[in-house]
Design an enzyme around this catalytic site. Structure first.
Site, PDB file in Angstrom:
ATOM      1  N   PRO A   9       0.790  -1.224   0.000  1.00  0.00           N
ATOM      2  CA  PRO A   9       0.000   0.000   0.000  1.00  0.00           C
ATOM      3  C   PRO A   9       0.828   1.283   0.000  1.00  0.00           C
ATOM      4  O   PRO A   9       1.844   1.374   0.685  1.00  0.00           O
ATOM      5  CB  PRO A   9      -0.822  -0.110   1.297  1.00  0.00           C
ATOM      6  CG  PRO A   9      -0.118  -1.113   2.126  1.00  0.00           C
ATOM      7  CD  PRO A   9       0.534  -2.069   1.170  1.00  0.00           C
ATOM      8  N   ASN A  10       0.341   2.220  -0.777  1.00  0.00           N
ATOM      9  CA  ASN A  10       0.864   3.587  -0.875  1.00  0.00           C
ATOM     10  C   ASN A  10       2.181   3.699  -1.628  1.00  0.00           C
ATOM     11  O   ASN A  10       2.647   4.806  -1.887  1.00  0.00           O
ATOM     12  CB  ASN A  10       0.993   4.244   0.514  1.00  0.00           C
ATOM     13  CG  ASN A  10      -0.348   4.380   1.197  1.00  0.00           C
ATOM     14  OD1 ASN A  10      -1.289   4.890   0.595  1.00  0.00           O
ATOM     15  ND2 ASN A  10      -0.463   3.913   2.424  1.00  0.00           N
ATOM     16  N   ARG A  17       5.686  12.418  -2.548  1.00  0.00           N
ATOM     17  CA  ARG A  17       5.703  13.007  -1.204  1.00  0.00           C
ATOM     18  C   ARG A  17       6.793  12.331  -0.377  1.00  0.00           C
ATOM     19  O   ARG A  17       7.269  11.266  -0.737  1.00  0.00           O
ATOM     20  CB  ARG A  17       4.354  12.812  -0.504  1.00  0.00           C
ATOM     21  CG  ARG A  17       3.334  13.884  -0.857  1.00  0.00           C
ATOM     22  CD  ARG A  17       2.030  13.629  -0.158  1.00  0.00           C
ATOM     23  NE  ARG A  17       1.201  12.744  -0.954  1.00  0.00           N
ATOM     24  CZ  ARG A  17       0.297  11.906  -0.440  1.00  0.00           C
ATOM     25  NH1 ARG A  17       0.120  11.823   0.866  1.00  0.00           N
ATOM     26  NH2 ARG A  17      -0.432  11.147  -1.224  1.00  0.00           N
ATOM     27  N   TYR A  22      11.757   8.588   1.601  1.00  0.00           N
ATOM     28  CA  TYR A  22      11.689   7.523   0.593  1.00  0.00           C
ATOM     29  C   TYR A  22      12.450   7.834  -0.699  1.00  0.00           C
ATOM     30  O   TYR A  22      12.471   7.007  -1.602  1.00  0.00           O
ATOM     31  CB  TYR A  22      10.220   7.217   0.272  1.00  0.00           C
ATOM     32  CG  TYR A  22       9.448   6.706   1.461  1.00  0.00           C
ATOM     33  CD1 TYR A  22       9.823   5.531   2.100  1.00  0.00           C
ATOM     34  CD2 TYR A  22       8.354   7.409   1.965  1.00  0.00           C
ATOM     35  CE1 TYR A  22       9.136   5.064   3.201  1.00  0.00           C
ATOM     36  CE2 TYR A  22       7.648   6.944   3.069  1.00  0.00           C
ATOM     37  CZ  TYR A  22       8.044   5.773   3.680  1.00  0.00           C
ATOM     38  OH  TYR A  22       7.375   5.307   4.772  1.00  0.00           O
ATOM     39  N   ASN A  73       7.995  -5.864  -0.756  1.00  0.00           N
ATOM     40  CA  ASN A  73       7.909  -4.675   0.098  1.00  0.00           C
ATOM     41  C   ASN A  73       6.430  -4.522   0.423  1.00  0.00           C
ATOM     42  O   ASN A  73       5.655  -3.975  -0.371  1.00  0.00           O
ATOM     43  CB  ASN A  73       8.440  -3.424  -0.601  1.00  0.00           C
ATOM     44  CG  ASN A  73       8.403  -2.219   0.337  1.00  0.00           C
ATOM     45  OD1 ASN A  73       7.835  -2.282   1.439  1.00  0.00           O
ATOM     46  ND2 ASN A  73       9.000  -1.115  -0.094  1.00  0.00           N
ATOM     47  N   ALA A  76       3.199  -0.784   4.839  1.00  0.00           N
ATOM     48  CA  ALA A  76       2.738  -0.812   6.236  1.00  0.00           C
ATOM     49  C   ALA A  76       2.187  -2.179   6.649  1.00  0.00           C
ATOM     50  O   ALA A  76       2.196  -2.509   7.845  1.00  0.00           O
ATOM     51  CB  ALA A  76       1.691   0.277   6.450  1.00  0.00           C
ATOM     52  N   GLU A  97      12.437  -9.842   2.096  1.00  0.00           N
ATOM     53  CA  GLU A  97      11.720  -8.616   2.468  1.00  0.00           C
ATOM     54  C   GLU A  97      12.599  -7.421   2.110  1.00  0.00           C
ATOM     55  O   GLU A  97      13.811  -7.444   2.337  1.00  0.00           O
ATOM     56  CB  GLU A  97      11.423  -8.636   3.972  1.00  0.00           C
ATOM     57  CG  GLU A  97      10.689  -7.396   4.445  1.00  0.00           C
ATOM     58  CD  GLU A  97      10.253  -7.514   5.903  1.00  0.00           C
ATOM     59  OE1 GLU A  97       9.735  -8.573   6.308  1.00  0.00           O
ATOM     60  OE2 GLU A  97      10.448  -6.526   6.646  1.00  0.00           O
ATOM     61  N   HIS A  99      12.860  -2.954   2.000  1.00  0.00           N
ATOM     62  CA  HIS A  99      12.337  -1.631   2.353  1.00  0.00           C
ATOM     63  C   HIS A  99      13.247  -0.544   1.800  1.00  0.00           C
ATOM     64  O   HIS A  99      14.474  -0.687   1.832  1.00  0.00           O
ATOM     65  CB  HIS A  99      12.236  -1.452   3.871  1.00  0.00           C
ATOM     66  CG  HIS A  99      11.283  -2.414   4.495  1.00  0.00           C
ATOM     67  ND1 HIS A  99       9.920  -2.293   4.355  1.00  0.00           N
ATOM     68  CD2 HIS A  99      11.500  -3.531   5.216  1.00  0.00           C
ATOM     69  CE1 HIS A  99       9.333  -3.297   4.983  1.00  0.00           C
ATOM     70  NE2 HIS A  99      10.266  -4.066   5.502  1.00  0.00           N
ATOM     71  N   ARG A 106      13.576   4.302  12.454  1.00  0.00           N
ATOM     72  CA  ARG A 106      12.337   5.089  12.440  1.00  0.00           C
ATOM     73  C   ARG A 106      11.490   4.777  13.675  1.00  0.00           C
ATOM     74  O   ARG A 106      11.994   4.312  14.681  1.00  0.00           O
ATOM     75  CB  ARG A 106      11.596   4.833  11.124  1.00  0.00           C
ATOM     76  CG  ARG A 106      12.449   5.196   9.897  1.00  0.00           C
ATOM     77  CD  ARG A 106      11.708   4.987   8.608  1.00  0.00           C
ATOM     78  NE  ARG A 106      10.516   5.866   8.530  1.00  0.00           N
ATOM     79  CZ  ARG A 106       9.531   5.695   7.651  1.00  0.00           C
ATOM     80  NH1 ARG A 106       9.591   4.704   6.781  1.00  0.00           N
ATOM     81  NH2 ARG A 106       8.496   6.513   7.637  1.00  0.00           N
TER      82      ARG A 106
HETATM   83  O1  CA2 Z   1      10.613   1.820   3.667  1.00  0.00           O
HETATM   84  C1  CA2 Z   1       9.765   1.131   3.097  1.00  0.00           C
HETATM   85  O2  CA2 Z   1       9.923   0.639   2.004  1.00  0.00           O
HETATM   86  C2  CA2 Z   1       8.399   0.920   3.782  1.00  0.00           C
HETATM   87  O3  CA2 Z   1       7.950  -0.403   3.460  1.00  0.00           O
HETATM   88  C3  CA2 Z   1       7.465   1.952   3.195  1.00  0.00           C
HETATM   89  C4  CA2 Z   1       6.078   1.944   3.839  1.00  0.00           C
HETATM   90  C5  CA2 Z   1       6.181   2.012   5.361  1.00  0.00           C
HETATM   91  O4  CA2 Z   1       4.909   1.885   5.943  1.00  0.00           O
HETATM   92  C6  CA2 Z   1       7.098   0.931   5.910  1.00  0.00           C
HETATM   93  O5  CA2 Z   1       7.200   1.097   7.319  1.00  0.00           O
HETATM   94  C7  CA2 Z   1       8.479   1.031   5.290  1.00  0.00           C
HETATM   95  C8  CA2 Z   1       5.251   3.149   3.374  1.00  0.00           C
HETATM   96  C9  CA2 Z   1       5.088   3.235   1.904  1.00  0.00           C
HETATM   97  C10 CA2 Z   1       4.376   4.517   1.592  1.00  0.00           C
HETATM   98  O6  CA2 Z   1       5.177   5.252   0.698  1.00  0.00           O
HETATM   99  C11 CA2 Z   1       4.861   6.552   0.468  1.00  0.00           C
HETATM  100  C12 CA2 Z   1       5.675   7.216  -0.419  1.00  0.00           C
HETATM  101  C13 CA2 Z   1       5.443   8.531  -0.721  1.00  0.00           C
HETATM  102  C14 CA2 Z   1       4.378   9.194  -0.146  1.00  0.00           C
HETATM  103  C15 CA2 Z   1       3.554   8.533   0.731  1.00  0.00           C
HETATM  104  C16 CA2 Z   1       3.791   7.196   1.034  1.00  0.00           C
END
Ligand code: CA2
Length: 148
Positions: A9-10, A17, A22, A73, A76, A97, A99, A106
């Site tokens: 997701p996301n 953003r 990221y 990946n 969340a 896995e 990330h 974090r």
């Molecule tokens: O660091 C990673 O790859 C995560 O899997 C990214 C997830 C986060 O919940 C994990 O804890 C770590 C979040 C992905 C959302 O990515 C966004 C990117 C840009 C704007 C909003 C969200």
């Protein structure tokens, strides 16, 4: 050698953003980086993203017999989903896995992964390059299993 790369997701919002966390690469940029490396390594890659837990589980279940290694990946869902863990455990494929961010640097809730215990290992904190490192690990795992 066929490698399935799943994004949760996301991750479709990548590059739009939170660049400080990221990076500025979009998910398409990440896919292109992985495809370039895969071509050099002679690996075939299927790269997908879903915001839906059930769809990710369906794709993991369908991977049996169709892929050699799974790279995941789960976004969340990493920190919450027993169902995804069960799917990875049940598919019988080696999984990695991945990330973008260093989840251990974090918030505390990101330190726990439901999934890592059923994976070969985890790569985190190298931005888009985490995926390239995971691909290289996947190719190594796949080649090692063929030489046994
Ligand atoms: O660091 C990673 O790859 C995560 O899997 C990214 C997830 C986060 O919940 C994990 O804890 C770590 C979040 C992905 C959302 O990515 C966004 C990117 C840009 C704007 C909003 C969200």
């Amino acid at each position: 050698m066929k490698i399935l790369i799943l994004n949760g997701p996301n991750l479709n919002l990548l590059g739009t953003r939170e660049p400080a966390v990221y990076g500025s690469a979009t998910l398409s940029d990440v896919e292109q980086l992985v495809r370039d490396r895969a071509a050099k390594l002679g690996a075939e890659v299927d790269f997908r993203q879903s915001n839906h837990e059930g769809e990710l589980i369906d794709w993991i279940q369908q991977a049996r017999g169709n892929f050699d290694v799974l790279i995941l990946n789960a976004g969340a869902f990493t920190h919450t989903s027993v169902a995804l863990r069960d799917a990875v455990a049940g598919v019988g494929l080696p999984a990695i896995e991945v990330h973008l961010s260093n989840v251990h640097a974090r918030e505390e809730f990101r330190h726990k992964s439901m999934i890592v215990g059923v994976c070969k290992g985890v790569i985190a904190g190298f931005g888009a390059n985490s995926y390239v490192l995971a691909l290289e690990a996947a190719v190594n795992i796949s080649e090692a299993s063929k030489n046994q």
